[in-house]
Design an enzyme around this catalytic site. Structure first.
Site, PDB file in Angstrom:
ATOM      1  N   LYS A  63       0.865  -1.186   0.000  1.00  0.00           N
ATOM      2  CA  LYS A  63       0.000   0.000   0.000  1.00  0.00           C
ATOM      3  C   LYS A  63       0.895   1.227   0.000  1.00  0.00           C
ATOM      4  O   LYS A  63       2.042   1.161   0.457  1.00  0.00           O
ATOM      5  CB  LYS A  63      -0.894   0.015   1.260  1.00  0.00           C
ATOM      6  CG  LYS A  63      -2.173   0.784   1.058  1.00  0.00           C
ATOM      7  CD  LYS A  63      -3.193  -0.032   0.274  1.00  0.00           C
ATOM      8  CE  LYS A  63      -4.467   0.744   0.013  1.00  0.00           C
ATOM      9  NZ  LYS A  63      -5.508  -0.123  -0.580  1.00  0.00           N
TER      10      LYS A  63
HETATM   11  P1  NAD Z   1     -13.321   7.449  -3.372  1.00  0.00           P
HETATM   12  O1  NAD Z   1     -12.384   8.511  -2.918  1.00  0.00           O
HETATM   13  O2  NAD Z   1     -13.684   7.379  -4.827  1.00  0.00           O
HETATM   14  O3  NAD Z   1     -14.708   7.575  -2.555  1.00  0.00           O
HETATM   15  C1  NAD Z   1     -14.806   7.663  -1.180  1.00  0.00           C
HETATM   16  C2  NAD Z   1     -16.209   8.182  -0.838  1.00  0.00           C
HETATM   17  O4  NAD Z   1     -16.413   8.099   0.548  1.00  0.00           O
HETATM   18  C3  NAD Z   1     -16.445   9.646  -1.211  1.00  0.00           C
HETATM   19  O5  NAD Z   1     -17.766   9.789  -1.682  1.00  0.00           O
HETATM   20  C4  NAD Z   1     -16.295  10.389   0.132  1.00  0.00           C
HETATM   21  O6  NAD Z   1     -17.041  11.581   0.158  1.00  0.00           O
HETATM   22  C5  NAD Z   1     -16.863   9.342   1.057  1.00  0.00           C
HETATM   23  N1  NAD Z   1     -16.419   9.442   2.450  1.00  0.00           N
HETATM   24  C6  NAD Z   1     -15.166   9.518   2.923  1.00  0.00           C
HETATM   25  N2  NAD Z   1     -15.187   9.540   4.274  1.00  0.00           N
HETATM   26  C7  NAD Z   1     -16.484   9.479   4.650  1.00  0.00           C
HETATM   27  C8  NAD Z   1     -17.163   9.443   5.875  1.00  0.00           C
HETATM   28  N3  NAD Z   1     -16.477   9.510   7.027  1.00  0.00           N
HETATM   29  N4  NAD Z   1     -18.506   9.368   5.876  1.00  0.00           N
HETATM   30  C9  NAD Z   1     -19.214   9.307   4.724  1.00  0.00           C
HETATM   31  N5  NAD Z   1     -18.610   9.309   3.521  1.00  0.00           N
HETATM   32  C10 NAD Z   1     -17.287   9.408   3.485  1.00  0.00           C
HETATM   33  O7  NAD Z   1     -12.705   6.073  -2.837  1.00  0.00           O
HETATM   34  P2  NAD Z   1     -13.045   4.608  -3.337  1.00  0.00           P
HETATM   35  O8  NAD Z   1     -12.038   4.213  -4.350  1.00  0.00           O
HETATM   36  O9  NAD Z   1     -14.474   4.482  -3.649  1.00  0.00           O
HETATM   37  O10 NAD Z   1     -12.705   3.787  -2.003  1.00  0.00           O
HETATM   38  C11 NAD Z   1     -13.621   3.707  -0.920  1.00  0.00           C
HETATM   39  C12 NAD Z   1     -13.211   2.558  -0.019  1.00  0.00           C
HETATM   40  O11 NAD Z   1     -13.184   1.366  -0.795  1.00  0.00           O
HETATM   41  C13 NAD Z   1     -11.814   2.694   0.592  1.00  0.00           C
HETATM   42  O12 NAD Z   1     -11.816   2.094   1.864  1.00  0.00           O
HETATM   43  C14 NAD Z   1     -10.958   1.870  -0.352  1.00  0.00           C
HETATM   44  O13 NAD Z   1      -9.781   1.406   0.264  1.00  0.00           O
HETATM   45  C15 NAD Z   1     -11.924   0.760  -0.689  1.00  0.00           C
HETATM   46  N6  NAD Z   1     -11.603   0.056  -1.930  1.00  0.00           N
HETATM   47  C16 NAD Z   1     -11.684   0.680  -3.132  1.00  0.00           C
HETATM   48  C17 NAD Z   1     -11.367  -0.025  -4.273  1.00  0.00           C
HETATM   49  C18 NAD Z   1     -11.470   0.600  -5.638  1.00  0.00           C
HETATM   50  O14 NAD Z   1     -11.245  -0.111  -6.636  1.00  0.00           O
HETATM   51  N7  NAD Z   1     -11.837   1.846  -5.755  1.00  0.00           N
HETATM   52  C19 NAD Z   1     -10.935  -1.359  -4.190  1.00  0.00           C
HETATM   53  C20 NAD Z   1     -10.879  -1.970  -2.942  1.00  0.00           C
HETATM   54  C21 NAD Z   1     -11.222  -1.249  -1.813  1.00  0.00           C
END
Ligand code: NAD
Length: 407
Positions: free
Chosen positions: A97
């Site tokens: 990471k």
């Molecule tokens: P992103 O930045 O596109 O979206 C995150 C979203 O969460 C945003 O809408 C933000 O406003 C919201 N957010 C953040 N903190 C918040 C809170 N405290 N309360 C409410 N909303 C909140 O990120 P993403 O890529 O969608 O990733 C989100 C999660 O999924 C992370 O934990 C990431 O590690 C995990 N993840 C993502 C992927 C991927 O392919 N994108 C893969 C595996 C895991």
């Protein structure tokens, strides 16, 4: 949390103290402090990290996040989870990471590009197509991956698309990568719902976070016939028991910067989205949001963890007592890394697959992993998180054991 979950699984597996000693700690932790020229001419030094937890099953793999909250401890925990995630779905990677402490929302595109290119250069001593392959995570996207790929390629003198995944299609990205995480969440939720005899058609879904994982999950679950009753982002949440139209919510967010203020919905706090009446809860924002303080009020029958680490171990116990099925992050959101793996394979062989082939292969891997985790859970009479951790840790331990300790 990561270490506590590891120790619990290691206890159940009767893992030797020697093996725990190896697996408990990351293999490499790189901290970089580097200068970036801002638009106003000033220089600001940023701090970034890249951690490789374990590479016994293959090259390290894991996302890069940009956030003011990034810490080395967080990156270490996320790297360990990546090791288990790759092992649980059986793809040949170890875990890594990365992150940079910054506020990307307050930076111009030019500043973001200079920060990304300098960070990529600083960590280029440990990343590479055969050693460690980054991908997008919170607040990073295909454009940022393109800059990393370009920076790495400039240093080598030729294009090396396989150094990162989650790239735009035009430079070696994969079909289906954008939807992959949410699609994987859908595949395993379908399996879990089938096990408890709950039809997905008409099921009420609440989603915390409306970014890549959350907004696409809303679209895919809606297409599946579910009712998306609530969604949220950092500014707040919206609720409508009759169901929201995810495409309209997305347009609203693109225009206004938030889901807040969406018409024909009740405004709720970001916390309330976890507690509204629903059948399926998808935390898709950030870690540590389901705790002992709110777990008792959660009404969902299935929690599918799109986010990494959303549930604390104390909350897990409460949810377990309530009979809630928690599909753990390392299984539920592994669709993203699985299609990243497909992207890397396609880049290495310079031969690209169509979206049908990718979706089919993804579904096969997710269903197989879900079945393997359920089998472990039944064998050890434990919840899916412990089962997934045990399955993953035993696979990594086996690879470590067979390779032996060097020298
Ligand atoms: P992103 O930045 O596109 O979206 C995150 C979203 O969460 C945003 O809408 C933000 O406003 C919201 N957010 C953040 N903190 C918040 C809170 N405290 N309360 C409410 N909303 C909140 O990120 P993403 O890529 O969608 O990733 C989100 C999660 O999924 C992370 O934990 C990431 O590690 C995990 N993840 C993502 C992927 C991927 O392919 N994108 C893969 C595996 C895991």
């Amino acid at each position: 949390m990561a270490v506590q979950q590891f120790e619990e699984a290691a206890d159940r597996l009767n893992l030797s103290e020697d093996m725990r000693e190896i697996l408990r700690k990351p293999k490499r932790e790189l901290t970089v402090n580097f200068p970036v020229r801002l638009d106003d001419g000033r220089i600001k030094t940023f701090t970034g990290y890249r951690v490789q937890h374990n590479v016994n099953r293959g090259p390290a793999k894991g996302g890069i996040r940009y956030s003011p909250d990034v810490t080395l401890d967080e990156v270490k925990a996320l790297a360990m989870w990546m090791t288990w995630k790759c092992a649980v779905v059986g793809i040949p990677y170890g875990g890594a990471k990365g992150g940079v402490i910054c506020d990307p929302k307050a930076m111009s595109p030019g500043e973001l590009e200079r920060l990304t290119r300098r960070y990529a250069t600083e960590i280029s001593i440990i990343i590479g197509p055969h050693s460690d392959i980054p991908a997008p995570d919170v607040n990073t996207n295909p454009q940022i991956m393109a800059w990393i790929m370009d920076t790495y390629s400039m240093h080598e003198g030729f294009s090396i698309p396989a150094v990162v995944t989650g790239k735009p299609l035009s430079i070696g990205g994969s079909e289906g990568r954008n939807d992959a995480t949410a699609m994987g969440v859908l595949f395993v939720t379908r399996q879990a719902a089938r096990r408890i005899g709950m039809p997905l058609r008409g099921a009420r879904v609440s989603i915390q976070g409306f970014g890549n994982a959350g907004s696409i999950a809303a679209r895919l679950f809606h297409q599946e016939g579910c009712k998306i009753v609530a969604v949220s982002d950092t500014r707040g949440g919206i609720y409508n028991e009759a169901g929201l139209d995810p495409a309209a919510v997305l347009r609203h967010k693109q225009e206004r910067g938030s889901v807040v203020g969406f018409p024909a919905a009740q405004q709720i706090s970001p916390q309330e989205v976890l507690e509204v009446p629903c059948d399926i809860l998808i935390p898709a924002a950030t870690e540590g949001v389901i705790t002992e303080a709110n777990a008792g009020r959660i009404q969902a029958r299935i929690i599918a963890e799109a986010a990494n680490g959303p549930t604390t171990p104390q909350a897990d116990k409460i949810l377990g007592r309530k009979g809630v099925i928690v599909i753990p992050d390392i299984l539920a959101n592994a669709g993203g890394v699985t299609v990243s793996y497909f992207e890397w394979v396609q880049d290495l062989q310079s031969f690209f697959w169509g979206v049908e082939e990718i979706t089919q292969k993804l579904e096969l891997i997710m269903n197989r992993a879900f079945a393997a985790v359920v089998e472990k859970a039944e064998q050890y009479h434990c919840d899916l998180r412990l089962a997934a951790n045990m399955l993953a840790i035993s696979r990594v331990a086996e690879a470590t054991q067979i390779r032996g300790i060097y020298p």
